[in-house]
Design a protein around this motif. Structure first.
Motif, short mmCIF file in Angstrom:
data_model
loop_
_atom_site.label_atom_id
_atom_site.label_comp_id
_atom_site.label_asym_id
_atom_site.label_seq_id
_atom_site.Cartn_x
_atom_site.Cartn_y
_atom_site.Cartn_z
N MET A 1 0.84 -1.20 0.00
CA MET A 1 0.00 0.00 0.00
C MET A 1 0.87 1.25 0.00
SD MET A 1 -3.35 -0.90 2.35
CE MET A 1 -2.54 -1.77 3.69
N GLU A 2 0.35 2.33 -0.55
CA GLU A 2 1.13 3.54 -0.75
C GLU A 2 0.53 4.71 0.02
OE1 GLU A 2 1.44 4.18 -4.99
OE2 GLU A 2 1.24 2.03 -5.37
N LEU A 3 1.19 5.87 -0.11
CA LEU A 3 0.75 7.06 0.61
C LEU A 3 -0.63 7.51 0.14
CD1 LEU A 3 1.67 9.08 2.76
CD2 LEU A 3 2.62 10.50 0.92
N LYS A 4 -0.93 7.32 -1.15
CA LYS A 4 -2.24 7.75 -1.66
C LYS A 4 -3.38 6.96 -1.03
CE LYS A 4 -2.18 4.93 -5.90
NZ LYS A 4 -2.32 4.96 -7.37
N ASP A 5 -3.08 5.71 -0.60
CA ASP A 5 -4.10 4.93 0.10
C ASP A 5 -4.56 5.65 1.36
OD1 ASP A 5 -4.17 1.87 -1.07
OD2 ASP A 5 -2.20 2.78 -1.32
N LEU B 1 -7.16 -6.98 6.10
CA LEU B 1 -6.51 -8.02 5.31
C LEU B 1 -5.27 -7.47 4.63
CD1 LEU B 1 -6.93 -11.00 4.15
CD2 LEU B 1 -7.79 -9.85 2.11
N GLY B 2 -5.39 -6.28 4.03
CA GLY B 2 -4.23 -5.68 3.39
C GLY B 2 -3.11 -5.39 4.37
N LEU B 3 -3.45 -4.89 5.54
CA LEU B 3 -2.44 -4.58 6.56
C LEU B 3 -1.74 -5.85 7.05
CD1 LEU B 3 -4.35 -1.86 8.62
CD2 LEU B 3 -2.46 -1.50 7.01
N VAL B 4 -2.52 -6.91 7.27
CA VAL B 4 -1.94 -8.17 7.75
C VAL B 4 -1.01 -8.76 6.70
CG1 VAL B 4 -2.49 -10.57 8.31
CG2 VAL B 4 -3.78 -8.72 9.38
N ASN C 1 -6.63 3.61 -9.32
CA ASN C 1 -5.74 2.45 -9.26
C ASN C 1 -5.10 2.32 -7.87
OD1 ASN C 1 -4.63 0.18 -10.47
ND2 ASN C 1 -2.77 1.25 -11.06
N THR C 2 -5.91 2.44 -6.84
CA THR C 2 -5.44 2.43 -5.46
C THR C 2 -5.86 1.13 -4.77
OG1 THR C 2 -5.71 4.83 -5.40
CG2 THR C 2 -5.47 3.69 -3.28
N TYR C 3 -4.89 0.45 -4.15
CA TYR C 3 -5.15 -0.87 -3.58
C TYR C 3 -6.29 -0.85 -2.57
CZ TYR C 3 -4.76 -4.96 -0.61
OH TYR C 3 -5.07 -6.09 0.11
N SER C 4 -6.23 0.02 -1.59
CA SER C 4 -7.21 -0.01 -0.50
C SER C 4 -8.63 0.28 -1.00
CB SER C 4 -6.83 1.00 0.59
OG SER C 4 -6.75 2.31 0.06
N ILE C 5 -8.76 1.14 -2.00
CA ILE C 5 -10.10 1.48 -2.50
C ILE C 5 -10.64 0.33 -3.36
CG2 ILE C 5 -11.46 3.17 -3.75
CD1 ILE C 5 -9.30 5.21 -3.14
N ILE C 6 -9.78 -0.31 -4.14
CA ILE C 6 -10.21 -1.50 -4.88
C ILE C 6 -10.67 -2.57 -3.90
CG2 ILE C 6 -9.46 -3.37 -6.41
CD1 ILE C 6 -7.53 -1.35 -7.71
N SER C 7 -9.97 -2.71 -2.79
CA SER C 7 -10.37 -3.67 -1.75
C SER C 7 -11.74 -3.33 -1.18
CB SER C 7 -9.33 -3.72 -0.63
OG SER C 7 -8.09 -4.20 -1.10
N LEU C 8 -12.00 -2.05 -0.98
CA LEU C 8 -13.32 -1.63 -0.49
C LEU C 8 -14.40 -1.97 -1.50
CD1 LEU C 8 -12.54 1.88 1.11
CD2 LEU C 8 -12.84 -0.31 2.28
N SER D 1 -13.52 -10.32 2.55
CA SER D 1 -13.83 -8.92 2.27
C SER D 1 -12.82 -8.19 1.39
CB SER D 1 -13.97 -8.14 3.59
OG SER D 1 -15.01 -8.65 4.38
N GLY D 2 -11.61 -8.67 1.32
CA GLY D 2 -10.57 -7.92 0.62
C GLY D 2 -10.41 -8.30 -0.84
N LEU D 3 -9.28 -7.91 -1.40
CA LEU D 3 -8.96 -8.17 -2.80
C LEU D 3 -8.50 -9.62 -2.93
CD1 LEU D 3 -8.49 -7.43 -5.72
CD2 LEU D 3 -6.41 -6.21 -5.06
N MET D 4 -9.47 -10.53 -2.91
CA MET D 4 -9.21 -11.97 -2.96
C MET D 4 -10.38 -12.66 -3.66
SD MET D 4 -6.29 -12.63 -1.24
CE MET D 4 -6.27 -14.15 -0.28
#
Length: 457
Positions: free
Chosen positions: A1-5, A50-53, A129-136, A179-182
């Motif tokens: 994950m990046e700063l934009k997340d 999930l992303g943080l773990v 193209n942001t990981y955390s938002i795609i996960s949401l 719940s996540g990107l899975m």
């Protein structure tokens, strides 16, 4: 994950919640309204957690591999929108313009994984193209399907809103891994839509068009991602249809006479459907499924880490070994790991849920009596379906996994159905012990109290 997340996620959460509050009235009633936002919130919590773990505990994993593929697919937009559209199609032989992108994606030819990438790439268009938002977005997709599952249970038992909310939404493993990107997030949502569609088309025969559309979408996703969930769902669902229609026959003699015929018809339809859907598929062809299961079990057990492997006996892919290992597979999927088997924090979460299932199952059967409990299950179509699906699915994942690390993810589709089945059995047993004049107060079914408020659509 990046700063934009960090900067964009709160903004998008605000948008998601605004949409949720706007549509809540349309999809809830006086009983279920208070669970809509909390249920969505735990899905969002699970997606971010999930992303943080995976980033800080595992140091990487499948969720970031999916995102890496999404980034590659998204980068093609800078060259040509038509290239992106061609890449978005089901895996095909790439042309010259596509090769520079497909060469970087080792999942391009893996249809199930690439389906997740394709959907994630569509979401990326509105997510920077942001990981955390795609996960949401994946969490919202999953939530939509699971809310359909929830209101389907309530169609039959309208006042079980609290217990079904716990079973469907608030089991930690379910909202964390689902719940996540899975893949698991898509499968949970799709299973909910399939359950909703099947009930409305074949059982209730109401909202048939909506049910057919929603159910077809769910089936499409399951076939695209994890078809074995659909294969586990189909036979118990066909038996559910038979039981419901059999109970509507007034003549007891005719019911008994037709029972073997419809049972054989259901089994035959299930087998034909399973072989037709999976024919030619290396991973799920019915003729090869035993062999593939044996290979997967040996591979995952051999590479198990942190002492999480389990042994349910020798499985060689034959029917005899399947029957021999099936009971242990059910136990390991639903009631293990035990607390003394815990080796890491993830196993602890699963062990606590397994302990809850053990306590509820044993205490319920003790209070009800084993024979009486089995009688209630056999005579109540939805309860029988829930336990049969959970059992069939438990056998499949229990044999196929080989270690608790993968099992904790694989088994989450069965958990809402098993716990919902326990709650329904508990109430049915309580009803049978009450005096007739008090039965109208049942939590699960009291039409007089519910009235029009039972409507959830």
């Amino acid at each position: 994950m990046e700063l934009k997340d960090l900067f964009l996620t709160p903004l998008y959460l605000g948008v998601f919640y605004a949409i949720a509050f706007a549509v809540r009235k349309q999809f809830t009633n006086a009983f279920t309204r208070k669970y809509f936002i909390p249920a969505l919130s735990v899905k969002f919590l699970g997606a971010i957690s999930l992303g943080l773990v995976y980033q800080f505990y595992y140091g990487g994993g499948d969720t970031f591999n999916y995102f890496r593929h999404i980034q590659i697919l998204h980068s093609s937009l800078s060259e040509s929108f038509s290239i992106w559209l061609r890449l978005l199609q089901a895996p095909v032989v790439p042309d010259g313009d596509m090769l520079r992108y497909t060469g970087q994606m080792y999942w391009y030819t893996a249809s199930t994984e690439y389906f997740v990438v394709r959907l994630g790439s569509v979401f990326s268009l509105i997510c920077f193209n942001t990981y955390s938002i795609i996960s949401l977005c994946f969490a919202a997709f999953s939530f939509a399907g699971m809310w359909s599952m929830y209101i389907t249970f309530l169609r039959i038992y309208p006042l079980a809103y609290k217990k079904f909310a716990i079973a469907v939404f608030f089991l930690p493993s379910v909202f964390f891994w689902g719940s996540g990107l899975m893949k698991d997030s898509l499968c949970l949502g799709a299973l909910g839509w399939t359950f909703y569609g099947f009930y409305h088309v074949f059982i209730a025969r109401k909202f048939v068009v909506t049910g057919a559309l929603v159910g077809t979408l769910g089936i499409y996703v399951l076939v695209s991602v994890k078809i074995y969930i659909l294969l586990s769902f189909a036979p118990p669902a066909l038996l559910w249809v038979f039981n419901e229609n059999n109970q509507r026959i007034k003549s007891a003699a005719l019911r008994i006479a037709l029972k073997p015929f419809f049972l054989l018809l259901g089994i035959g339809a299930g087998y034909i459907g399973a072989t037709g859907i999976t024919a030619g598929d290396e991973r799920y062809d019915v003729e090869k499924i035993g062999e593939r299961t044996k290979i997967n079990q040996e591979y995952l057990t051999h590479f198990a880490v942190s002492g999480s492997a389990y042994d349910i006996g020798e499985f060689d892919g034959s029917t005899a070994s399947l029957l021999k290992t099936a009971p242990q597979a059910v136990v390991v999927s639903i009631f293990r790991p035990f607390l003394f088997e815990v080796r890491n924090p993830v196993m602890l979460l699963s062990a606590l849920e397994a302990t809850l299932f053990i306590w509820l199952t044993v205490s319920l059967l003790y209070k009800t009596g084993l024979l009486k409990g089995l009688g209630i299950i056999a005579s109540t179509p939805l309860i029988l379906f829930s336990f049969l699906f959970a059992t069939v699915f438990a056998i499949g994942v229990g044999i196929n996994s080989g270690n608790f690390g993968t099992l904790v993810r694989y088994k989450i589709p069965l958990m809402p159905f098993y716990l919902a089945g326990l709650y329904m059995l508990q109430e049915k047993a309580t009803q049978s012990r009450r005096k007739p004049r008090r039965r109208a107060r049942s939590q699960l079914n009291n039409p007089r109290k519910v009235g029009r408020l039972a409507t959830t659509e």
